[in-house]
Design a protein around this motif. Structure first.
Motif, PDB file in Angstrom:
ATOM      1  N   LEU A  93       0.818  -1.212   0.000  1.00 46.00           N
ATOM      2  CA  LEU A  93       0.000   0.000   0.000  1.00 46.00           C
ATOM      3  C   LEU A  93       0.853   1.264   0.000  1.00 46.00           C
ATOM      4  N   GLY A  94       2.135   1.093   0.326  1.00 43.78           N
ATOM      5  CA  GLY A  94       3.004   2.261   0.422  1.00 43.78           C
ATOM      6  C   GLY A  94       2.770   3.057   1.693  1.00 43.78           C
ATOM      7  N   TRP A  95       2.292   2.393   2.761  1.00 44.16           N
ATOM      8  CA  TRP A  95       2.001   3.074   4.026  1.00 44.16           C
ATOM      9  C   TRP A  95       3.129   2.862   5.022  1.00 44.16           C
ATOM     10  N   ARG A  96       3.345   3.872   5.859  1.00 46.65           N
ATOM     11  CA  ARG A  96       4.286   3.757   6.970  1.00 46.65           C
ATOM     12  C   ARG A  96       3.769   4.587   8.148  1.00 46.65           C
ATOM     13  N   ASP A  97       3.673   3.955   9.304  1.00 50.12           N
ATOM     14  CA  ASP A  97       3.259   4.624  10.542  1.00 50.12           C
ATOM     15  C   ASP A  97       1.914   5.345  10.407  1.00 50.12           C
ATOM     16  N   VAL A  98       0.916   4.619   9.904  1.00 49.64           N
ATOM     17  CA  VAL A  98      -0.431   5.175   9.764  1.00 49.64           C
ATOM     18  C   VAL A  98      -1.292   4.735  10.954  1.00 49.64           C
ATOM     19  N   PRO A  99      -1.849   5.669  11.734  1.00 49.05           N
ATOM     20  CA  PRO A  99      -2.681   5.301  12.896  1.00 49.05           C
ATOM     21  C   PRO A  99      -4.080   4.853  12.471  1.00 49.05           C
ATOM     22  N   VAL A 100      -4.143   3.689  11.884  1.00 52.74           N
ATOM     23  CA  VAL A 100      -5.363   3.199  11.245  1.00 52.74           C
ATOM     24  C   VAL A 100      -6.545   3.150  12.212  1.00 52.74           C
ATOM     25  N   ARG A 101      -6.332   2.569  13.377  1.00 52.72           N
ATOM     26  CA  ARG A 101      -7.455   2.403  14.298  1.00 52.72           C
ATOM     27  C   ARG A 101      -8.046   3.745  14.724  1.00 52.72           C
ATOM     28  N   ARG A 102      -7.188   4.691  15.100  1.00 51.07           N
ATOM     29  CA  ARG A 102      -7.688   5.992  15.544  1.00 51.07           C
ATOM     30  C   ARG A 102      -8.477   6.686  14.449  1.00 51.07           C
ATOM     31  N   ILE A 103      -7.961   6.656  13.227  1.00 51.22           N
ATOM     32  CA  ILE A 103      -8.636   7.335  12.116  1.00 51.22           C
ATOM     33  C   ILE A 103      -9.989   6.705  11.839  1.00 51.22           C
ATOM     34  N   LEU A 104     -10.049   5.367  11.793  1.00 46.38           N
ATOM     35  CA  LEU A 104     -11.321   4.701  11.502  1.00 46.38           C
ATOM     36  C   LEU A 104     -12.326   4.898  12.632  1.00 46.38           C
ATOM     37  N   GLU A 105     -11.860   4.895  13.871  1.00 50.88           N
ATOM     38  CA  GLU A 105     -12.786   5.119  14.988  1.00 50.88           C
ATOM     39  C   GLU A 105     -13.370   6.528  14.938  1.00 50.88           C
ATOM     40  N   GLU A 106     -12.545   7.495  14.529  1.00 54.01           N
ATOM     41  CA  GLU A 106     -13.044   8.862  14.394  1.00 54.01           C
ATOM     42  C   GLU A 106     -14.062   8.979  13.269  1.00 54.01           C
TER      43      GLU A 106
END
Length: 316
Positions: free
Chosen positions: A90-103
């Protein structure tokens, strides 16, 4: 409709698949849309949020009935913090996935490795239903896996448990380099890539095989040739099965699972592969640990990821 439902997300490089499950793991509704990888993490995560809401809108359930959301990702993550440390595809590094999706969704979110999630799907509602201790292999381009202990995913201390394809199991004299940087990994012989490589090498050596007539050899071609009695193809399949069986024997004395589940594209070869795996497992496993253990094909197919992701809210 009454009752709680759980939403699962299976994030692929080109497609995002989502599903709603009930508390027993029954898949109730599905939805899918393009990933949008080329637009970056923010767009992909927004797509997940939009698709999730569309999935529920098109179902017989309400957003209020969604009790939890889970997502499976390919990559290296910090499960505790909910951060995708590195997702090469995906070309991702250090993405706060859980926080973003919960928001974005206003619901609790859990994330995990895609192979672990697929294993949980099979354990919850597939070939491992009712089995508390099992190990799942995924035989595809590589070899992935997941470990379920007492009904829950076993991640290890930093989330790397279940990397079955990178068990160094092939003897040094036969070993070749693996993409992980080591030599002799299970993945080098028992994945589709490994099977194709061995077939091409046999043809290049001038072996008498029907595979020499195939222009672009695929793993399925090797299995089809083996089923007709082609000796070269049979030897390749037996070698792939040997190391899977031996790896299962090693796992048995460490984890003592009751069942091994084998999924992925290569597993579709059927009895010609499974019979050989069972034979080699029985030959190499200790008597005290192999009694009562079975080796079965996965049954959820492409739905394993979304079912397992939905199950993260209940069984992670």
């Amino acid at each position: 409709m009454s009752g709680k439902v759980y939403l699962g997300v299976d994030l692929g490089g080109t497609t995002i698949k989502l599903g709603l499950c009930d508390e027993q793991g029954n898949l109730l509704q599905t939805y899918e849309g393009p990933t949008g990888t080329e637009h970056g993490a923010d767009v992909v995560l927004e797509n997940i949020a939009q698709y999730a809401r569309k999935l529920v809108e098109e179902s017989a359930y309400t957003w209020e009935q969604v009790a939890g959301i889970g997502a499976g990702f390919a990559g290296f993550m910090d499960m505790e913090e909910g951060v995708m440390k590195l997702a090469p595809n995906l070309g991702w590094r250090d993405v706060p996935v859980r926080r973003i999706l919960e928001e974005k969704l206003g619901k609790p979110v859990k994330i995990n490795n895609d192979a672990n999630v697929a294993a949980l799907g099979e354990a919850w509602a597939g070939a491992g239903k009712g089995i508390n201790n099992l190990v799942c292999y995924t035989l595809g381009t590589g070899v992935g896996g997941g470990v379920i202990i007492r009904g829950h995913i076993y991640e290890g201390f930093n989330g790397m448990a279940g990397e079955l394809g990178h068990m160094v199991i092939v003897p040094d004299l036969e070993a070749i380099d693996c993409g992980c940087g080591k030599k002799g990994c299970l993945e080098t012989v028992s994945s589709a890539t490994g099977i194709i490589r061995m077939a091409k090498e046999a043809v290049a050596r001038g072996e008498h095989t029907s595979l020499a007539l195939v222009e672009n050899i695929m793993a399925k071609d090797v299995f089809d040739a083996a089923k007709t009695g082609d000796e070269t193809a049979l030897r390749i399949i037996n070698r792939a099965a040997l190391y899977i069986g031996k790896s299962m024997a090693l796992i048995s004395v460490v984890l003592n699972p009751q069942r091994f589940i084998v999924g992925g594209g290569v597993s579709k070869a059927g009895d010609i592969l499974f019979d050989a795996i069972r034979k080699y497992y029985i030959e190499h496993a200790q008597e005290t640990v192999k009694e009562g253990v079975d080796i079965v094909p996965a049954i959820l197919g492409n739905d394993a990821g979304i079912v397992g992701a939905a199950g993260l809210s209940l069984r992670a």
